[in-house]
Design an enzyme around this catalytic site. Structure first.
Site, PDB file in Angstrom:
ATOM      1  CD  GLU A  56     -15.659   2.083  -9.309  1.00  0.00           C
ATOM      2  OE1 GLU A  56     -15.608   0.868  -9.525  1.00  0.00           O
ATOM      3  OE2 GLU A  56     -15.414   2.573  -8.188  1.00  0.00           O
ATOM      4  CG  ASP A 227     -12.175  -1.973  -4.756  1.00  0.00           C
ATOM      5  OD1 ASP A 227     -11.287  -2.348  -5.545  1.00  0.00           O
ATOM      6  OD2 ASP A 227     -12.140  -0.881  -4.164  1.00  0.00           O
TER       7      ASP A 227
HETATM    8  P1  NAD Z   1      -3.174   2.429  -0.876  1.00  0.00           P
HETATM    9  O1  NAD Z   1      -2.556   2.278  -2.228  1.00  0.00           O
HETATM   10  O2  NAD Z   1      -2.983   3.691  -0.122  1.00  0.00           O
HETATM   11  O3  NAD Z   1      -2.646   1.241   0.078  1.00  0.00           O
HETATM   12  C1  NAD Z   1      -2.608  -0.099  -0.324  1.00  0.00           C
HETATM   13  C2  NAD Z   1      -1.450  -0.798   0.366  1.00  0.00           C
HETATM   14  O4  NAD Z   1      -1.497  -2.194   0.030  1.00  0.00           O
HETATM   15  C3  NAD Z   1      -0.079  -0.279  -0.056  1.00  0.00           C
HETATM   16  O5  NAD Z   1       0.619   0.192   1.066  1.00  0.00           O
HETATM   17  C4  NAD Z   1       0.579  -1.511  -0.690  1.00  0.00           C
HETATM   18  O6  NAD Z   1       1.987  -1.566  -0.455  1.00  0.00           O
HETATM   19  C5  NAD Z   1      -0.150  -2.650  -0.008  1.00  0.00           C
HETATM   20  N1  NAD Z   1      -0.106  -3.925  -0.708  1.00  0.00           N
HETATM   21  C6  NAD Z   1      -0.242  -4.172  -2.045  1.00  0.00           C
HETATM   22  N2  NAD Z   1      -0.140  -5.499  -2.282  1.00  0.00           N
HETATM   23  C7  NAD Z   1       0.041  -6.099  -1.060  1.00  0.00           C
HETATM   24  C8  NAD Z   1       0.199  -7.458  -0.648  1.00  0.00           C
HETATM   25  N3  NAD Z   1       0.190  -8.456  -1.530  1.00  0.00           N
HETATM   26  N4  NAD Z   1       0.338  -7.717   0.691  1.00  0.00           N
HETATM   27  C9  NAD Z   1       0.349  -6.708   1.600  1.00  0.00           C
HETATM   28  N5  NAD Z   1       0.228  -5.391   1.251  1.00  0.00           N
HETATM   29  C10 NAD Z   1       0.064  -5.101  -0.062  1.00  0.00           C
HETATM   30  O7  NAD Z   1      -4.719   2.109  -1.070  1.00  0.00           O
HETATM   31  P2  NAD Z   1      -5.946   2.416  -0.071  1.00  0.00           P
HETATM   32  O8  NAD Z   1      -6.559   3.715  -0.367  1.00  0.00           O
HETATM   33  O9  NAD Z   1      -5.538   2.107   1.331  1.00  0.00           O
HETATM   34  O10 NAD Z   1      -6.968   1.315  -0.582  1.00  0.00           O
HETATM   35  C11 NAD Z   1      -6.698  -0.063  -0.432  1.00  0.00           C
HETATM   36  C12 NAD Z   1      -7.678  -0.859  -1.253  1.00  0.00           C
HETATM   37  O11 NAD Z   1      -9.002  -0.696  -0.735  1.00  0.00           O
HETATM   38  C13 NAD Z   1      -7.760  -0.416  -2.719  1.00  0.00           C
HETATM   39  O12 NAD Z   1      -7.755  -1.576  -3.512  1.00  0.00           O
HETATM   40  C14 NAD Z   1      -9.072   0.325  -2.824  1.00  0.00           C
HETATM   41  O13 NAD Z   1      -9.620   0.232  -4.108  1.00  0.00           O
HETATM   42  C15 NAD Z   1      -9.894  -0.423  -1.799  1.00  0.00           C
HETATM   43  N6  NAD Z   1     -10.987   0.363  -1.228  1.00  0.00           N
HETATM   44  C16 NAD Z   1     -12.157  -0.295  -0.992  1.00  0.00           C
HETATM   45  C17 NAD Z   1     -13.210   0.379  -0.428  1.00  0.00           C
HETATM   46  C18 NAD Z   1     -14.479  -0.358  -0.121  1.00  0.00           C
HETATM   47  O14 NAD Z   1     -15.492   0.275   0.177  1.00  0.00           O
HETATM   48  N7  NAD Z   1     -14.481  -1.663  -0.136  1.00  0.00           N
HETATM   49  C19 NAD Z   1     -13.101   1.740  -0.115  1.00  0.00           C
HETATM   50  C20 NAD Z   1     -11.884   2.382  -0.333  1.00  0.00           C
HETATM   51  C21 NAD Z   1     -10.819   1.671  -0.889  1.00  0.00           C
END
Ligand code: NAD
Length: 342
Positions: A56, A227
């Site tokens: 993005e 997101d």
């Molecule tokens: P990451 O992959 O490092 O961590 C995600 C974690 O979620 C993993 O440890 C995984 O095992 C766990 N997980 C997956 N499914 C699960 C479930 N059903 N129950 C419990 N745990 C579960 O990712 P990250 O960098 O920490 O990002 C997390 C999310 O946040 C991503 O989807 C990312 O796109 C989103 N994000 C959003 C924003 C925002 O501004 N809203 C900013 C950054 C990241």
């Protein structure tokens, strides 16, 4: 010359000033920009989707400064030893159009996301909130925890991740940082007694991290992980019981939890709560939901904050990214100047 902040540089800056001080400072910058929301150019981010993720571009401007961020989201990456989210971004001067600041934004995105989350929670969660559940203990999780401690004094954490190693990593990173941590074996266990629920999981699908019967009156939900189109975390019935707050509705309706609702379903823009133009929580029993997807203005604030920190620091790196011929119309002449110098 363009000032460059590498990953090492941002890590040094955060270590030098302290992560909680940086999170607090960045929260103030995000809030400052939310208060002048109407000044900014706003557009949903430009997304290029593939079967495995998304890339993005996120631009905005306040009329004096322009910023953009390049960011990806690839939930499969961690299994391949890579991160789900990586990013970089720039600040430019609107008057000349010249970029002047380039920064890594993988760490910066985690900081600004946590700053935005806690800014929202400060205005929406119950003032007596003490305990936060964090469901999803990956890259973003420690930043979220530390922002909520620095700004709201939240020190009781209940952690859950489907991958127990992620929870262990998160608990180990937060050890000795003033938290009381409970490791949980399910989302249901994690949210027991929590005043604030942060969902920050990564899965490219409509997941149901929380179901309606799990969520009690009075909680604030900080929903970070949903997101992208087709990527949500909450059961629709939770949305129907909540007061929903969003960053920029035009983008959130495409990417957020509210993609599960009709296009005209009423939501409140967070900037309106922050400026006092709209109400946030009105009773102790309200369920407030911050349906966060991440918006360009937060990146603008994050870049602005890091730029101001860098200004206090002597050791920065300059990048020769802009051609600057002595005669601005003689760009071609630079070829000969260079050849003559060799
Ligand atoms: P990451 O992959 O490092 O961590 C995600 C974690 O979620 C993993 O440890 C995984 O095992 C766990 N997980 C997956 N499914 C699960 C479930 N059903 N129950 C419990 N745990 C579960 O990712 P990250 O960098 O920490 O990002 C997390 C999310 O946040 C991503 O989807 C990312 O796109 C989103 N994000 C959003 C924003 C925002 O501004 N809203 C900013 C950054 C990241």
């Amino acid at each position: 010359m363009v000032q460059f902040v590498s990953v090492s540089k941002i890590l040094d800056l955060v270590n030098k000033h302290g992560v909680e001080t940086v999170l607090k400072g960045m929260t103030e910058y995000v809030e400052e920009d939310y208060r002048r929301w109407s000044l900014f150019d706003k557009t949903p981010r430009v997304a290029s989707h593939s079967k495995v993720g998304v890339i993005e571009l996120m631009p905005t401007s306040d009329g004096e400064l322009y910023s953009f961020k390049y960011v990806n989201g690839h939930p499969k990456n961690t299994k391949e030893g890579k991160q789900t989210v990586t990013a970089f971004g720039m600040l430019a001067d609107v008057d000349t159009g010249y970029p002047f600041f380039l920064s890594e934004m993988t760490v910066l995105t985690a900081l600004r996301t946590a700053a935005t989350s806690v800014m929202a929670a400060k205005h929406l969660a119950r003032a007596d909130s003490k305990t936060m559940a964090i469901i999803g203990n990956g890259a973003q999780s420690e930043f979220q925890a530390l922002a909520f401690k620095a700004v709201m004094g939240i020190t009781n954490l209940r952690l859950f991740d489907t991958d127990a190693e992620a929870t262990e990593k998160c608990a180990a990173n937060l050890d000795g940082k003033g938290f009381t941590i409970t490791i949980c074996r399910s989302s249901e266990e994690a949210i027991t007694g929590a005043d604030i629920i942060t969902t920050v999981t990564a899965d490219k699908q409509q997941a149901t991290i929380l179901t309606d019967n799990m969520v009690g009156a009075g909680v604030h939900i900080n929903a970070i992980g949903g997101d992208c189109p087709g990527k949500t975390e909450l059961h629709k019935d939770i949305l129907l019981r909540s007061k929903i707050f969003v960053e920029y509705p035009e983008q959130t309706r495409i990417e957020g939890e509210i993609q599960q609702l009709d296009d005209d379903y009423p939501v409140v823009e967070l900037w309106e709560v922050i400026t006092g133009a709209a109400e946030g929580r009105t009773t102790e029993r309200d369920i407030t939901l911050f349906d966060s997807v991440g918006f360009a203005i937060e990146d603008f604030s994050g870049l602005r904050y890091i730029y101001d920190l860098v200004k206090q620091d002597e050791a920065t790196q300059d990048l020769e990214m802009i051609a600057e011929p002595a005669d601005p119309r003689n760009l071609f002449g630079l070829l000969e100047v260079k050849q003559a110098a060799e």
